[in-house]
Design a protein around this motif. Structure first.
Motif, PDB file in Angstrom:
ATOM      1  N   CYS A   1       0.697  -1.185  -0.027  1.00 32.67           N
ATOM      2  CA  CYS A   1      -0.016  -0.044   0.000  1.00 32.67           C
ATOM      3  C   CYS A   1       0.792   1.160  -0.074  1.00 32.67           C
ATOM      4  CB  CYS A   1      -1.135   0.011   1.375  1.00 32.67           C
ATOM      5  SG  CYS A   1      -0.136   0.235   2.907  1.00 32.67           S
ATOM      6  N   GLY A   2       0.294   2.436   0.063  1.00 29.24           N
ATOM      7  CA  GLY A   2       1.097   3.400  -0.240  1.00 29.24           C
ATOM      8  C   GLY A   2       2.010   3.861   1.131  1.00 29.24           C
ATOM      9  N   ASP A   3       1.366   3.526   2.380  1.00 34.23           N
ATOM     10  CA  ASP A   3       2.120   3.756   3.460  1.00 34.23           C
ATOM     11  C   ASP A   3       3.511   2.727   3.626  1.00 34.23           C
ATOM     12  OD1 ASP A   3       0.501   5.864   4.674  1.00 34.23           O
ATOM     13  OD2 ASP A   3      -0.652   4.460   5.429  1.00 34.23           O
ATOM     14  N   CYS A   4       2.985   1.468   3.171  1.00 35.04           N
ATOM     15  CA  CYS A   4       4.121   0.685   2.950  1.00 35.04           C
ATOM     16  C   CYS A   4       5.339   0.935   2.185  1.00 35.04           C
ATOM     17  CB  CYS A   4       3.711  -0.691   2.754  1.00 35.04           C
ATOM     18  SG  CYS A   4       2.950  -1.629   3.926  1.00 35.04           S
ATOM     19  N   GLY A   5       4.888   1.721   0.977  1.00 39.56           N
ATOM     20  CA  GLY A   5       5.876   2.311  -0.074  1.00 39.56           C
ATOM     21  C   GLY A   5       6.552   3.340   0.655  1.00 39.56           C
ATOM     22  N   GLU A   6       6.037   4.269   1.542  1.00 41.95           N
ATOM     23  CA  GLU A   6       6.631   5.606   2.209  1.00 41.95           C
ATOM     24  C   GLU A   6       7.500   4.884   3.304  1.00 41.95           C
ATOM     25  OE1 GLU A   6       4.051   8.541   3.793  1.00 41.95           O
ATOM     26  OE2 GLU A   6       2.638   8.332   1.967  1.00 41.95           O
ATOM     27  N   MET A   7       7.056   3.951   3.904  1.00 47.71           N
ATOM     28  CA  MET A   7       7.979   3.314   4.992  1.00 47.71           C
ATOM     29  C   MET A   7       9.351   2.774   4.435  1.00 47.71           C
ATOM     30  SD  MET A   7       8.470   2.613   8.216  1.00 47.71           S
ATOM     31  CE  MET A   7       6.792   2.619   9.021  1.00 47.71           C
ATOM     32  N   SER A   8       9.181   2.093   3.279  1.00 48.43           N
ATOM     33  CA  SER A   8      10.360   1.598   2.577  1.00 48.43           C
ATOM     34  C   SER A   8      11.235   2.644   1.887  1.00 48.43           C
ATOM     35  CB  SER A   8       9.860   0.844   1.114  1.00 48.43           C
ATOM     36  OG  SER A   8      11.086   0.327   0.446  1.00 48.43           O
TER      37      SER A   8
ATOM     38  N   SER B   1      -7.270   4.898   4.600  1.00 41.45           N
ATOM     39  CA  SER B   1      -7.800   4.952   3.328  1.00 41.45           C
ATOM     40  C   SER B   1      -8.106   3.617   2.692  1.00 41.45           C
ATOM     41  CB  SER B   1      -6.837   5.852   2.254  1.00 41.45           C
ATOM     42  OG  SER B   1      -5.891   5.147   1.886  1.00 41.45           O
ATOM     43  N   VAL B   2      -8.609   3.552   1.540  1.00 41.86           N
ATOM     44  CA  VAL B   2      -9.190   2.204   1.051  1.00 41.86           C
ATOM     45  C   VAL B   2      -7.955   1.657   0.398  1.00 41.86           C
ATOM     46  CG1 VAL B   2     -11.650   2.896   0.722  1.00 41.86           C
ATOM     47  CG2 VAL B   2      -9.825   3.372  -1.346  1.00 41.86           C
ATOM     48  N   LYS B   3      -6.817   2.506   0.199  1.00 42.82           N
ATOM     49  CA  LYS B   3      -5.684   2.041  -0.235  1.00 42.82           C
ATOM     50  C   LYS B   3      -4.808   1.343   0.610  1.00 42.82           C
ATOM     51  CE  LYS B   3      -5.776   5.264  -4.271  1.00 42.82           C
ATOM     52  NZ  LYS B   3      -5.128   6.234  -4.806  1.00 42.82           N
ATOM     53  N   ASP B   4      -5.063   1.469   1.861  1.00 42.95           N
ATOM     54  CA  ASP B   4      -4.076   0.862   2.980  1.00 42.95           C
ATOM     55  C   ASP B   4      -4.323  -0.478   3.139  1.00 42.95           C
ATOM     56  OD1 ASP B   4      -3.122   3.425   3.846  1.00 42.95           O
ATOM     57  OD2 ASP B   4      -4.768   3.547   5.287  1.00 42.95           O
ATOM     58  N   CYS B   5      -3.117  -1.136   3.149  1.00 36.08           N
ATOM     59  CA  CYS B   5      -3.125  -2.730   3.562  1.00 36.08           C
ATOM     60  C   CYS B   5      -3.540  -3.079   4.876  1.00 36.08           C
ATOM     61  CB  CYS B   5      -1.621  -3.368   3.489  1.00 36.08           C
ATOM     62  SG  CYS B   5      -0.653  -2.770   4.770  1.00 36.08           S
TER      63      CYS B   5
END
Length: 130
Positions: free
Chosen positions: A1-8, A61-65
């Motif tokens: 998800c977007g947050d996982c991408g930001e974390m990376s 958001s709906v895009k979150d894992c």
């Protein structure tokens, strides 16, 4: 998800400063310690660490894992508290659950949020370096 991408991306940015990460599971959650390789990098590690976790304070958001959505909801409704504490050579990010169900979820997800695979995530009250 977007947050996982930001974390990376934030992990890469922190490592570019020479930062190292340690994670320790606690009785009611976990602690992430980000430390600078040299005194000149401490401010950057603190800033990047704050930015790293900031998106979890935002609405789900709906895009979150599933894991990110759970953490955001738990932070919003008070099932989990997140605190950043500056230390001499970096910063601690402390996640504490307010009940046993949330504590179990936090400890299970510790590796996910900190860049460890499940097999690499440390056992209770131990520390591992990422």
């Amino acid at each position: 998800c977007g947050d996982c991408g930001e974390m990376s991306a934030s992990t890469k940015a922190l490592r570019a400063t020479g930062a190292t990460f340690d994670v320790a599971r606690t009785e009611s959650g976990f602690i992430v310690m980000a430390t600078a390789a040299n005194p000149d990098a401490v401010a950057g590690v603190r800033r990047l660490t704050h930015e790293r976790w900031a998106h979890y304070r935002e609405a789900a958001s709906v895009k979150d894992c599933k894991s990110c959505a759970w953490l955001k909801a738990a932070l919003k409704n008070g099932d989990v508290r997140m605190e950043e504490v500056n230390i001499a050579n970096g910063v601690l990010t402390i996640f504490t659950a307010t009940d046993t169900t949330a504590a179990a979820s936090l400890k299970d997800s510790c590796g996910t949020y900190c860049g460890f695979t499940t097999a690499q995530a440390p056992a209770d009250h131990t520390t591992a370096t990422n």
